[in-house]
Design an enzyme around this catalytic site. Structure first.
Site, short mmCIF file in Angstrom:
data_model
loop_
_atom_site.label_atom_id
_atom_site.label_comp_id
_atom_site.label_asym_id
_atom_site.label_seq_id
_atom_site.Cartn_x
_atom_site.Cartn_y
_atom_site.Cartn_z
N ARG A 76 0.84 -1.19 0.00
CA ARG A 76 0.00 0.00 0.00
C ARG A 76 0.88 1.25 0.00
O ARG A 76 1.81 1.35 0.77
CB ARG A 76 -0.91 0.01 1.24
CG ARG A 76 -1.85 -1.19 1.26
CD ARG A 76 -2.85 -1.14 2.38
NE ARG A 76 -3.66 -2.37 2.35
CZ ARG A 76 -4.65 -2.65 3.19
NH1 ARG A 76 -4.97 -1.78 4.14
NH2 ARG A 76 -5.31 -3.77 3.08
N ARG A 98 1.95 1.15 10.45
CA ARG A 98 1.43 1.45 9.10
C ARG A 98 2.61 1.46 8.15
O ARG A 98 3.36 2.42 8.10
CB ARG A 98 0.72 2.81 9.12
CG ARG A 98 0.01 3.18 7.82
CD ARG A 98 -0.66 4.54 7.91
NE ARG A 98 -1.67 4.60 8.94
CZ ARG A 98 -2.93 4.17 8.78
NH1 ARG A 98 -3.31 3.72 7.61
NH2 ARG A 98 -3.78 4.22 9.76
N GLU A 110 -7.08 -0.38 15.40
CA GLU A 110 -7.58 -1.44 14.52
C GLU A 110 -6.55 -2.55 14.32
O GLU A 110 -5.42 -2.30 13.96
CB GLU A 110 -7.94 -0.83 13.16
CG GLU A 110 -8.36 -1.87 12.13
CD GLU A 110 -8.51 -1.29 10.73
OE1 GLU A 110 -8.70 -0.07 10.61
OE2 GLU A 110 -8.44 -2.08 9.77
#
Length: 419
Positions: free
Chosen positions: A253, A268, A340
């Site tokens: 990503r 991340r 999350e």
RNA sequence: GGAGGGUUCGCCUAGUGGCCGAUGGCGGCGGUCUUGAAAACCGCUAUGGGGCGCGAGCUUCAUCGUGGGUUCGAAUCCCACACCCUCCGCCA
């Protein structure tokens, strides 16, 4: 995509549902484009029918050919208008998100999501707890600096005990899912444009995708793409459903638009591994399967002993294909908040329509419903490290992972040459 | 990377400019026959979109790997691309 024929029949209901996620104006634009396209289609088809009638039978004489040439020109211009209108209609349709489920939480932002329940005890520490990077980095278990030197920001080396624990986590989850009827799959991570559109990552998520221009392939950000694409253009028999897949892939990503967000550590990153659940089922079953995917995710979090809460994500914060989404957020002691670690979505028939996956049912061919959910990513490992650390900086690894090759403790042995 | 062969309706296959939305076989479905079944025989058997209709349905367009082009008219001729197969080279 949405069911446009149904939308024409009951535009008010569609508009109201889409208004919940801020897409009412787009929907009205779509209806207008659709109306125009249908008018132009009728005209072009009438001309084409005339041409076809004329070209039946024996070759025409010269004066007839002059007439037919005029018809051909007229048809050509009608077809140009039609295809322009069609392109406009398709572009709008591709951007309309799925209809939200009535039970999805109201609101447009992350803050509007609903807490459904919490589980587990938030740990208290007699010392100042360290985050995964502080635990791993000084002794070489997690190396972001070398990752950055090699590939730029947001790339991590996981080494030694951390590498083994992470692998064990994936293997544990894959085994768990296999025992629940999921078929393990190692799919491709490069996918063509069609699959990216079909799953709804294009056109709306384009800036987040790595594209290999020379080959016309995208690096997938989740094995959802390949698992959704596995039955592209297929007609499934009813007895093939439900079909449950558990994929494992590395995911990519770009994290465009996340600049400055979660820049510390490997929470991340541009490249991460994931076990993914993907389900094909009959239309009437998707709500039930959504609850089941969530239940599996909770079972996994509980087996790992992670304190968590379950969120019903607000409609405005859903990805385009999702009608409803649940997130599980684990407690991260150092951040002092829930973050999350897994997510599961009911995409109803949205992806099935785009990917053309149908089943033969009682009333003929109908689109199946699909769902996806996270089995596990390294974020669970980060939560493990933060929640189960001791003062000396070692981490007690959940017992369930021992069977899959994880060390009992992270940090006891030297990471070896990487130091 | 080079050379050659291929891609047609679930599968196999026919089809070199109008009579082709497309041949034949297999498979599937229905029927005749049979106590039942098989065999034989007969019939049906793609998908998507638009219009009309309350509806059964009627009608129309598209689709012969994909995208362009030639033509009054394309499965058929031309160009490009994709994928598959075989052989050679290179490589894990």
């Amino acid at each position: 995509m949405i069911d446009l024929r149904a939308a024409r029949q009951d535009p008010d209901a569609f508009r109201a549902a889409l208004a919940r996620r801020g897409a009412a104006a787009d929907f009205d634009a779509l209806l207008a484009a659709d109306f125009r396209w249908r008018e132009l289609t009728e005209r072009a088809e009438a001309l084409r029918a005339e041409q076809r009638r004329s070209s039946k039978g024996a070759p025409p004489g010269p004066e007839r050919i002059a007439e037919l040439r005029r018809l051909s020109d007229e048809l050509a211009s009608a077809q140009v208008e039609q295809s322009d209108a069609e392109r406009e209609r398709q572009d709008l349709l591709a951007r309309i998100p799925n209809l939200p489920d009535p039970s999805a939480a109201d609101g447009m932002t992350e803050e509007d999501s609903q807490v459904l329940r919490t589980w587990g005890e938030i740990p208290s520490f007699a010392f100042v707890p360290r985050d995964a990077l502080d635990l791993g980095s000084p002794r070489g278990w997690i190396d972001m600096a070398r990752g950055a030197r090699l590939s730029g920001s947001r790339f991590a080396y996981r080494i030694g005990d951390v590498a083994l624990t992470e692998m064990a986590l994936y293997r544990f989850v894959l085994d768990f899912l296999a025992s629940r009827g999921f078929l393990p799959v190692l799919p491709p991570v490069l996918a063509g444009e069609r699959a990216m559109y079909g799953t709804g990552f294009l056109p709306t998520e384009e800036s987040n995708l790595y594209l290999l221009e020379r080959d016309g392939l995208y690096l997938t950000g989740t094995s959802e793409v390949a698992l959704a694409g596995i039955h592209m253009d297929e007609r499934l028999e009813e007895d093939q459903l439900p079909a449950l897949y558990a994929g494992f892939t590395t995911n990519f990503r770009r994290e465009a638009g996340a600049a400055g967000k979660d820049t510390r550590g490997m929470f991340r990153v541009h490249q991460f591994d994931k076990v993914e659940m993907y389900v094909y089922c009959r239309a009437g079953e998707s709500r039930e399967f959504h609850e089941r995917l969530l239940a599996y995710e909770e079972e996994i979090a509980q087996a790992l002993g992670l304190p968590y809460r379950v969120m019903n994500i607000a409609v405005g914060d859903l990805g385009a294909p999702a009608a409803k989404k649940y997130d599980i957020e684990a407690w991260f002691p150092v951040q002092g908040r829930y973050r999350e670690i897994t997510s599961c979505s009911n995409t109803t028939d949205y992806q099935a329509r785009r990917l053309n996956v149908r089943m033969r049912g009682e009333s003929g061919l109908e689109f199946v419903h699909t769902l996806n959910g996270t089995g596990a990513t390294a974020r669970a490992l980060l939560a493990i490290m933060e929640n189960f650390q001791d003062e000396g900086g070692t981490v007690a690894v959940p017992e369930v992972l021992g069977r899959f090759g994880a060390p009992g403790t992270i940090g006891r042995q030297s990471p070896g040459t990487a130091r």
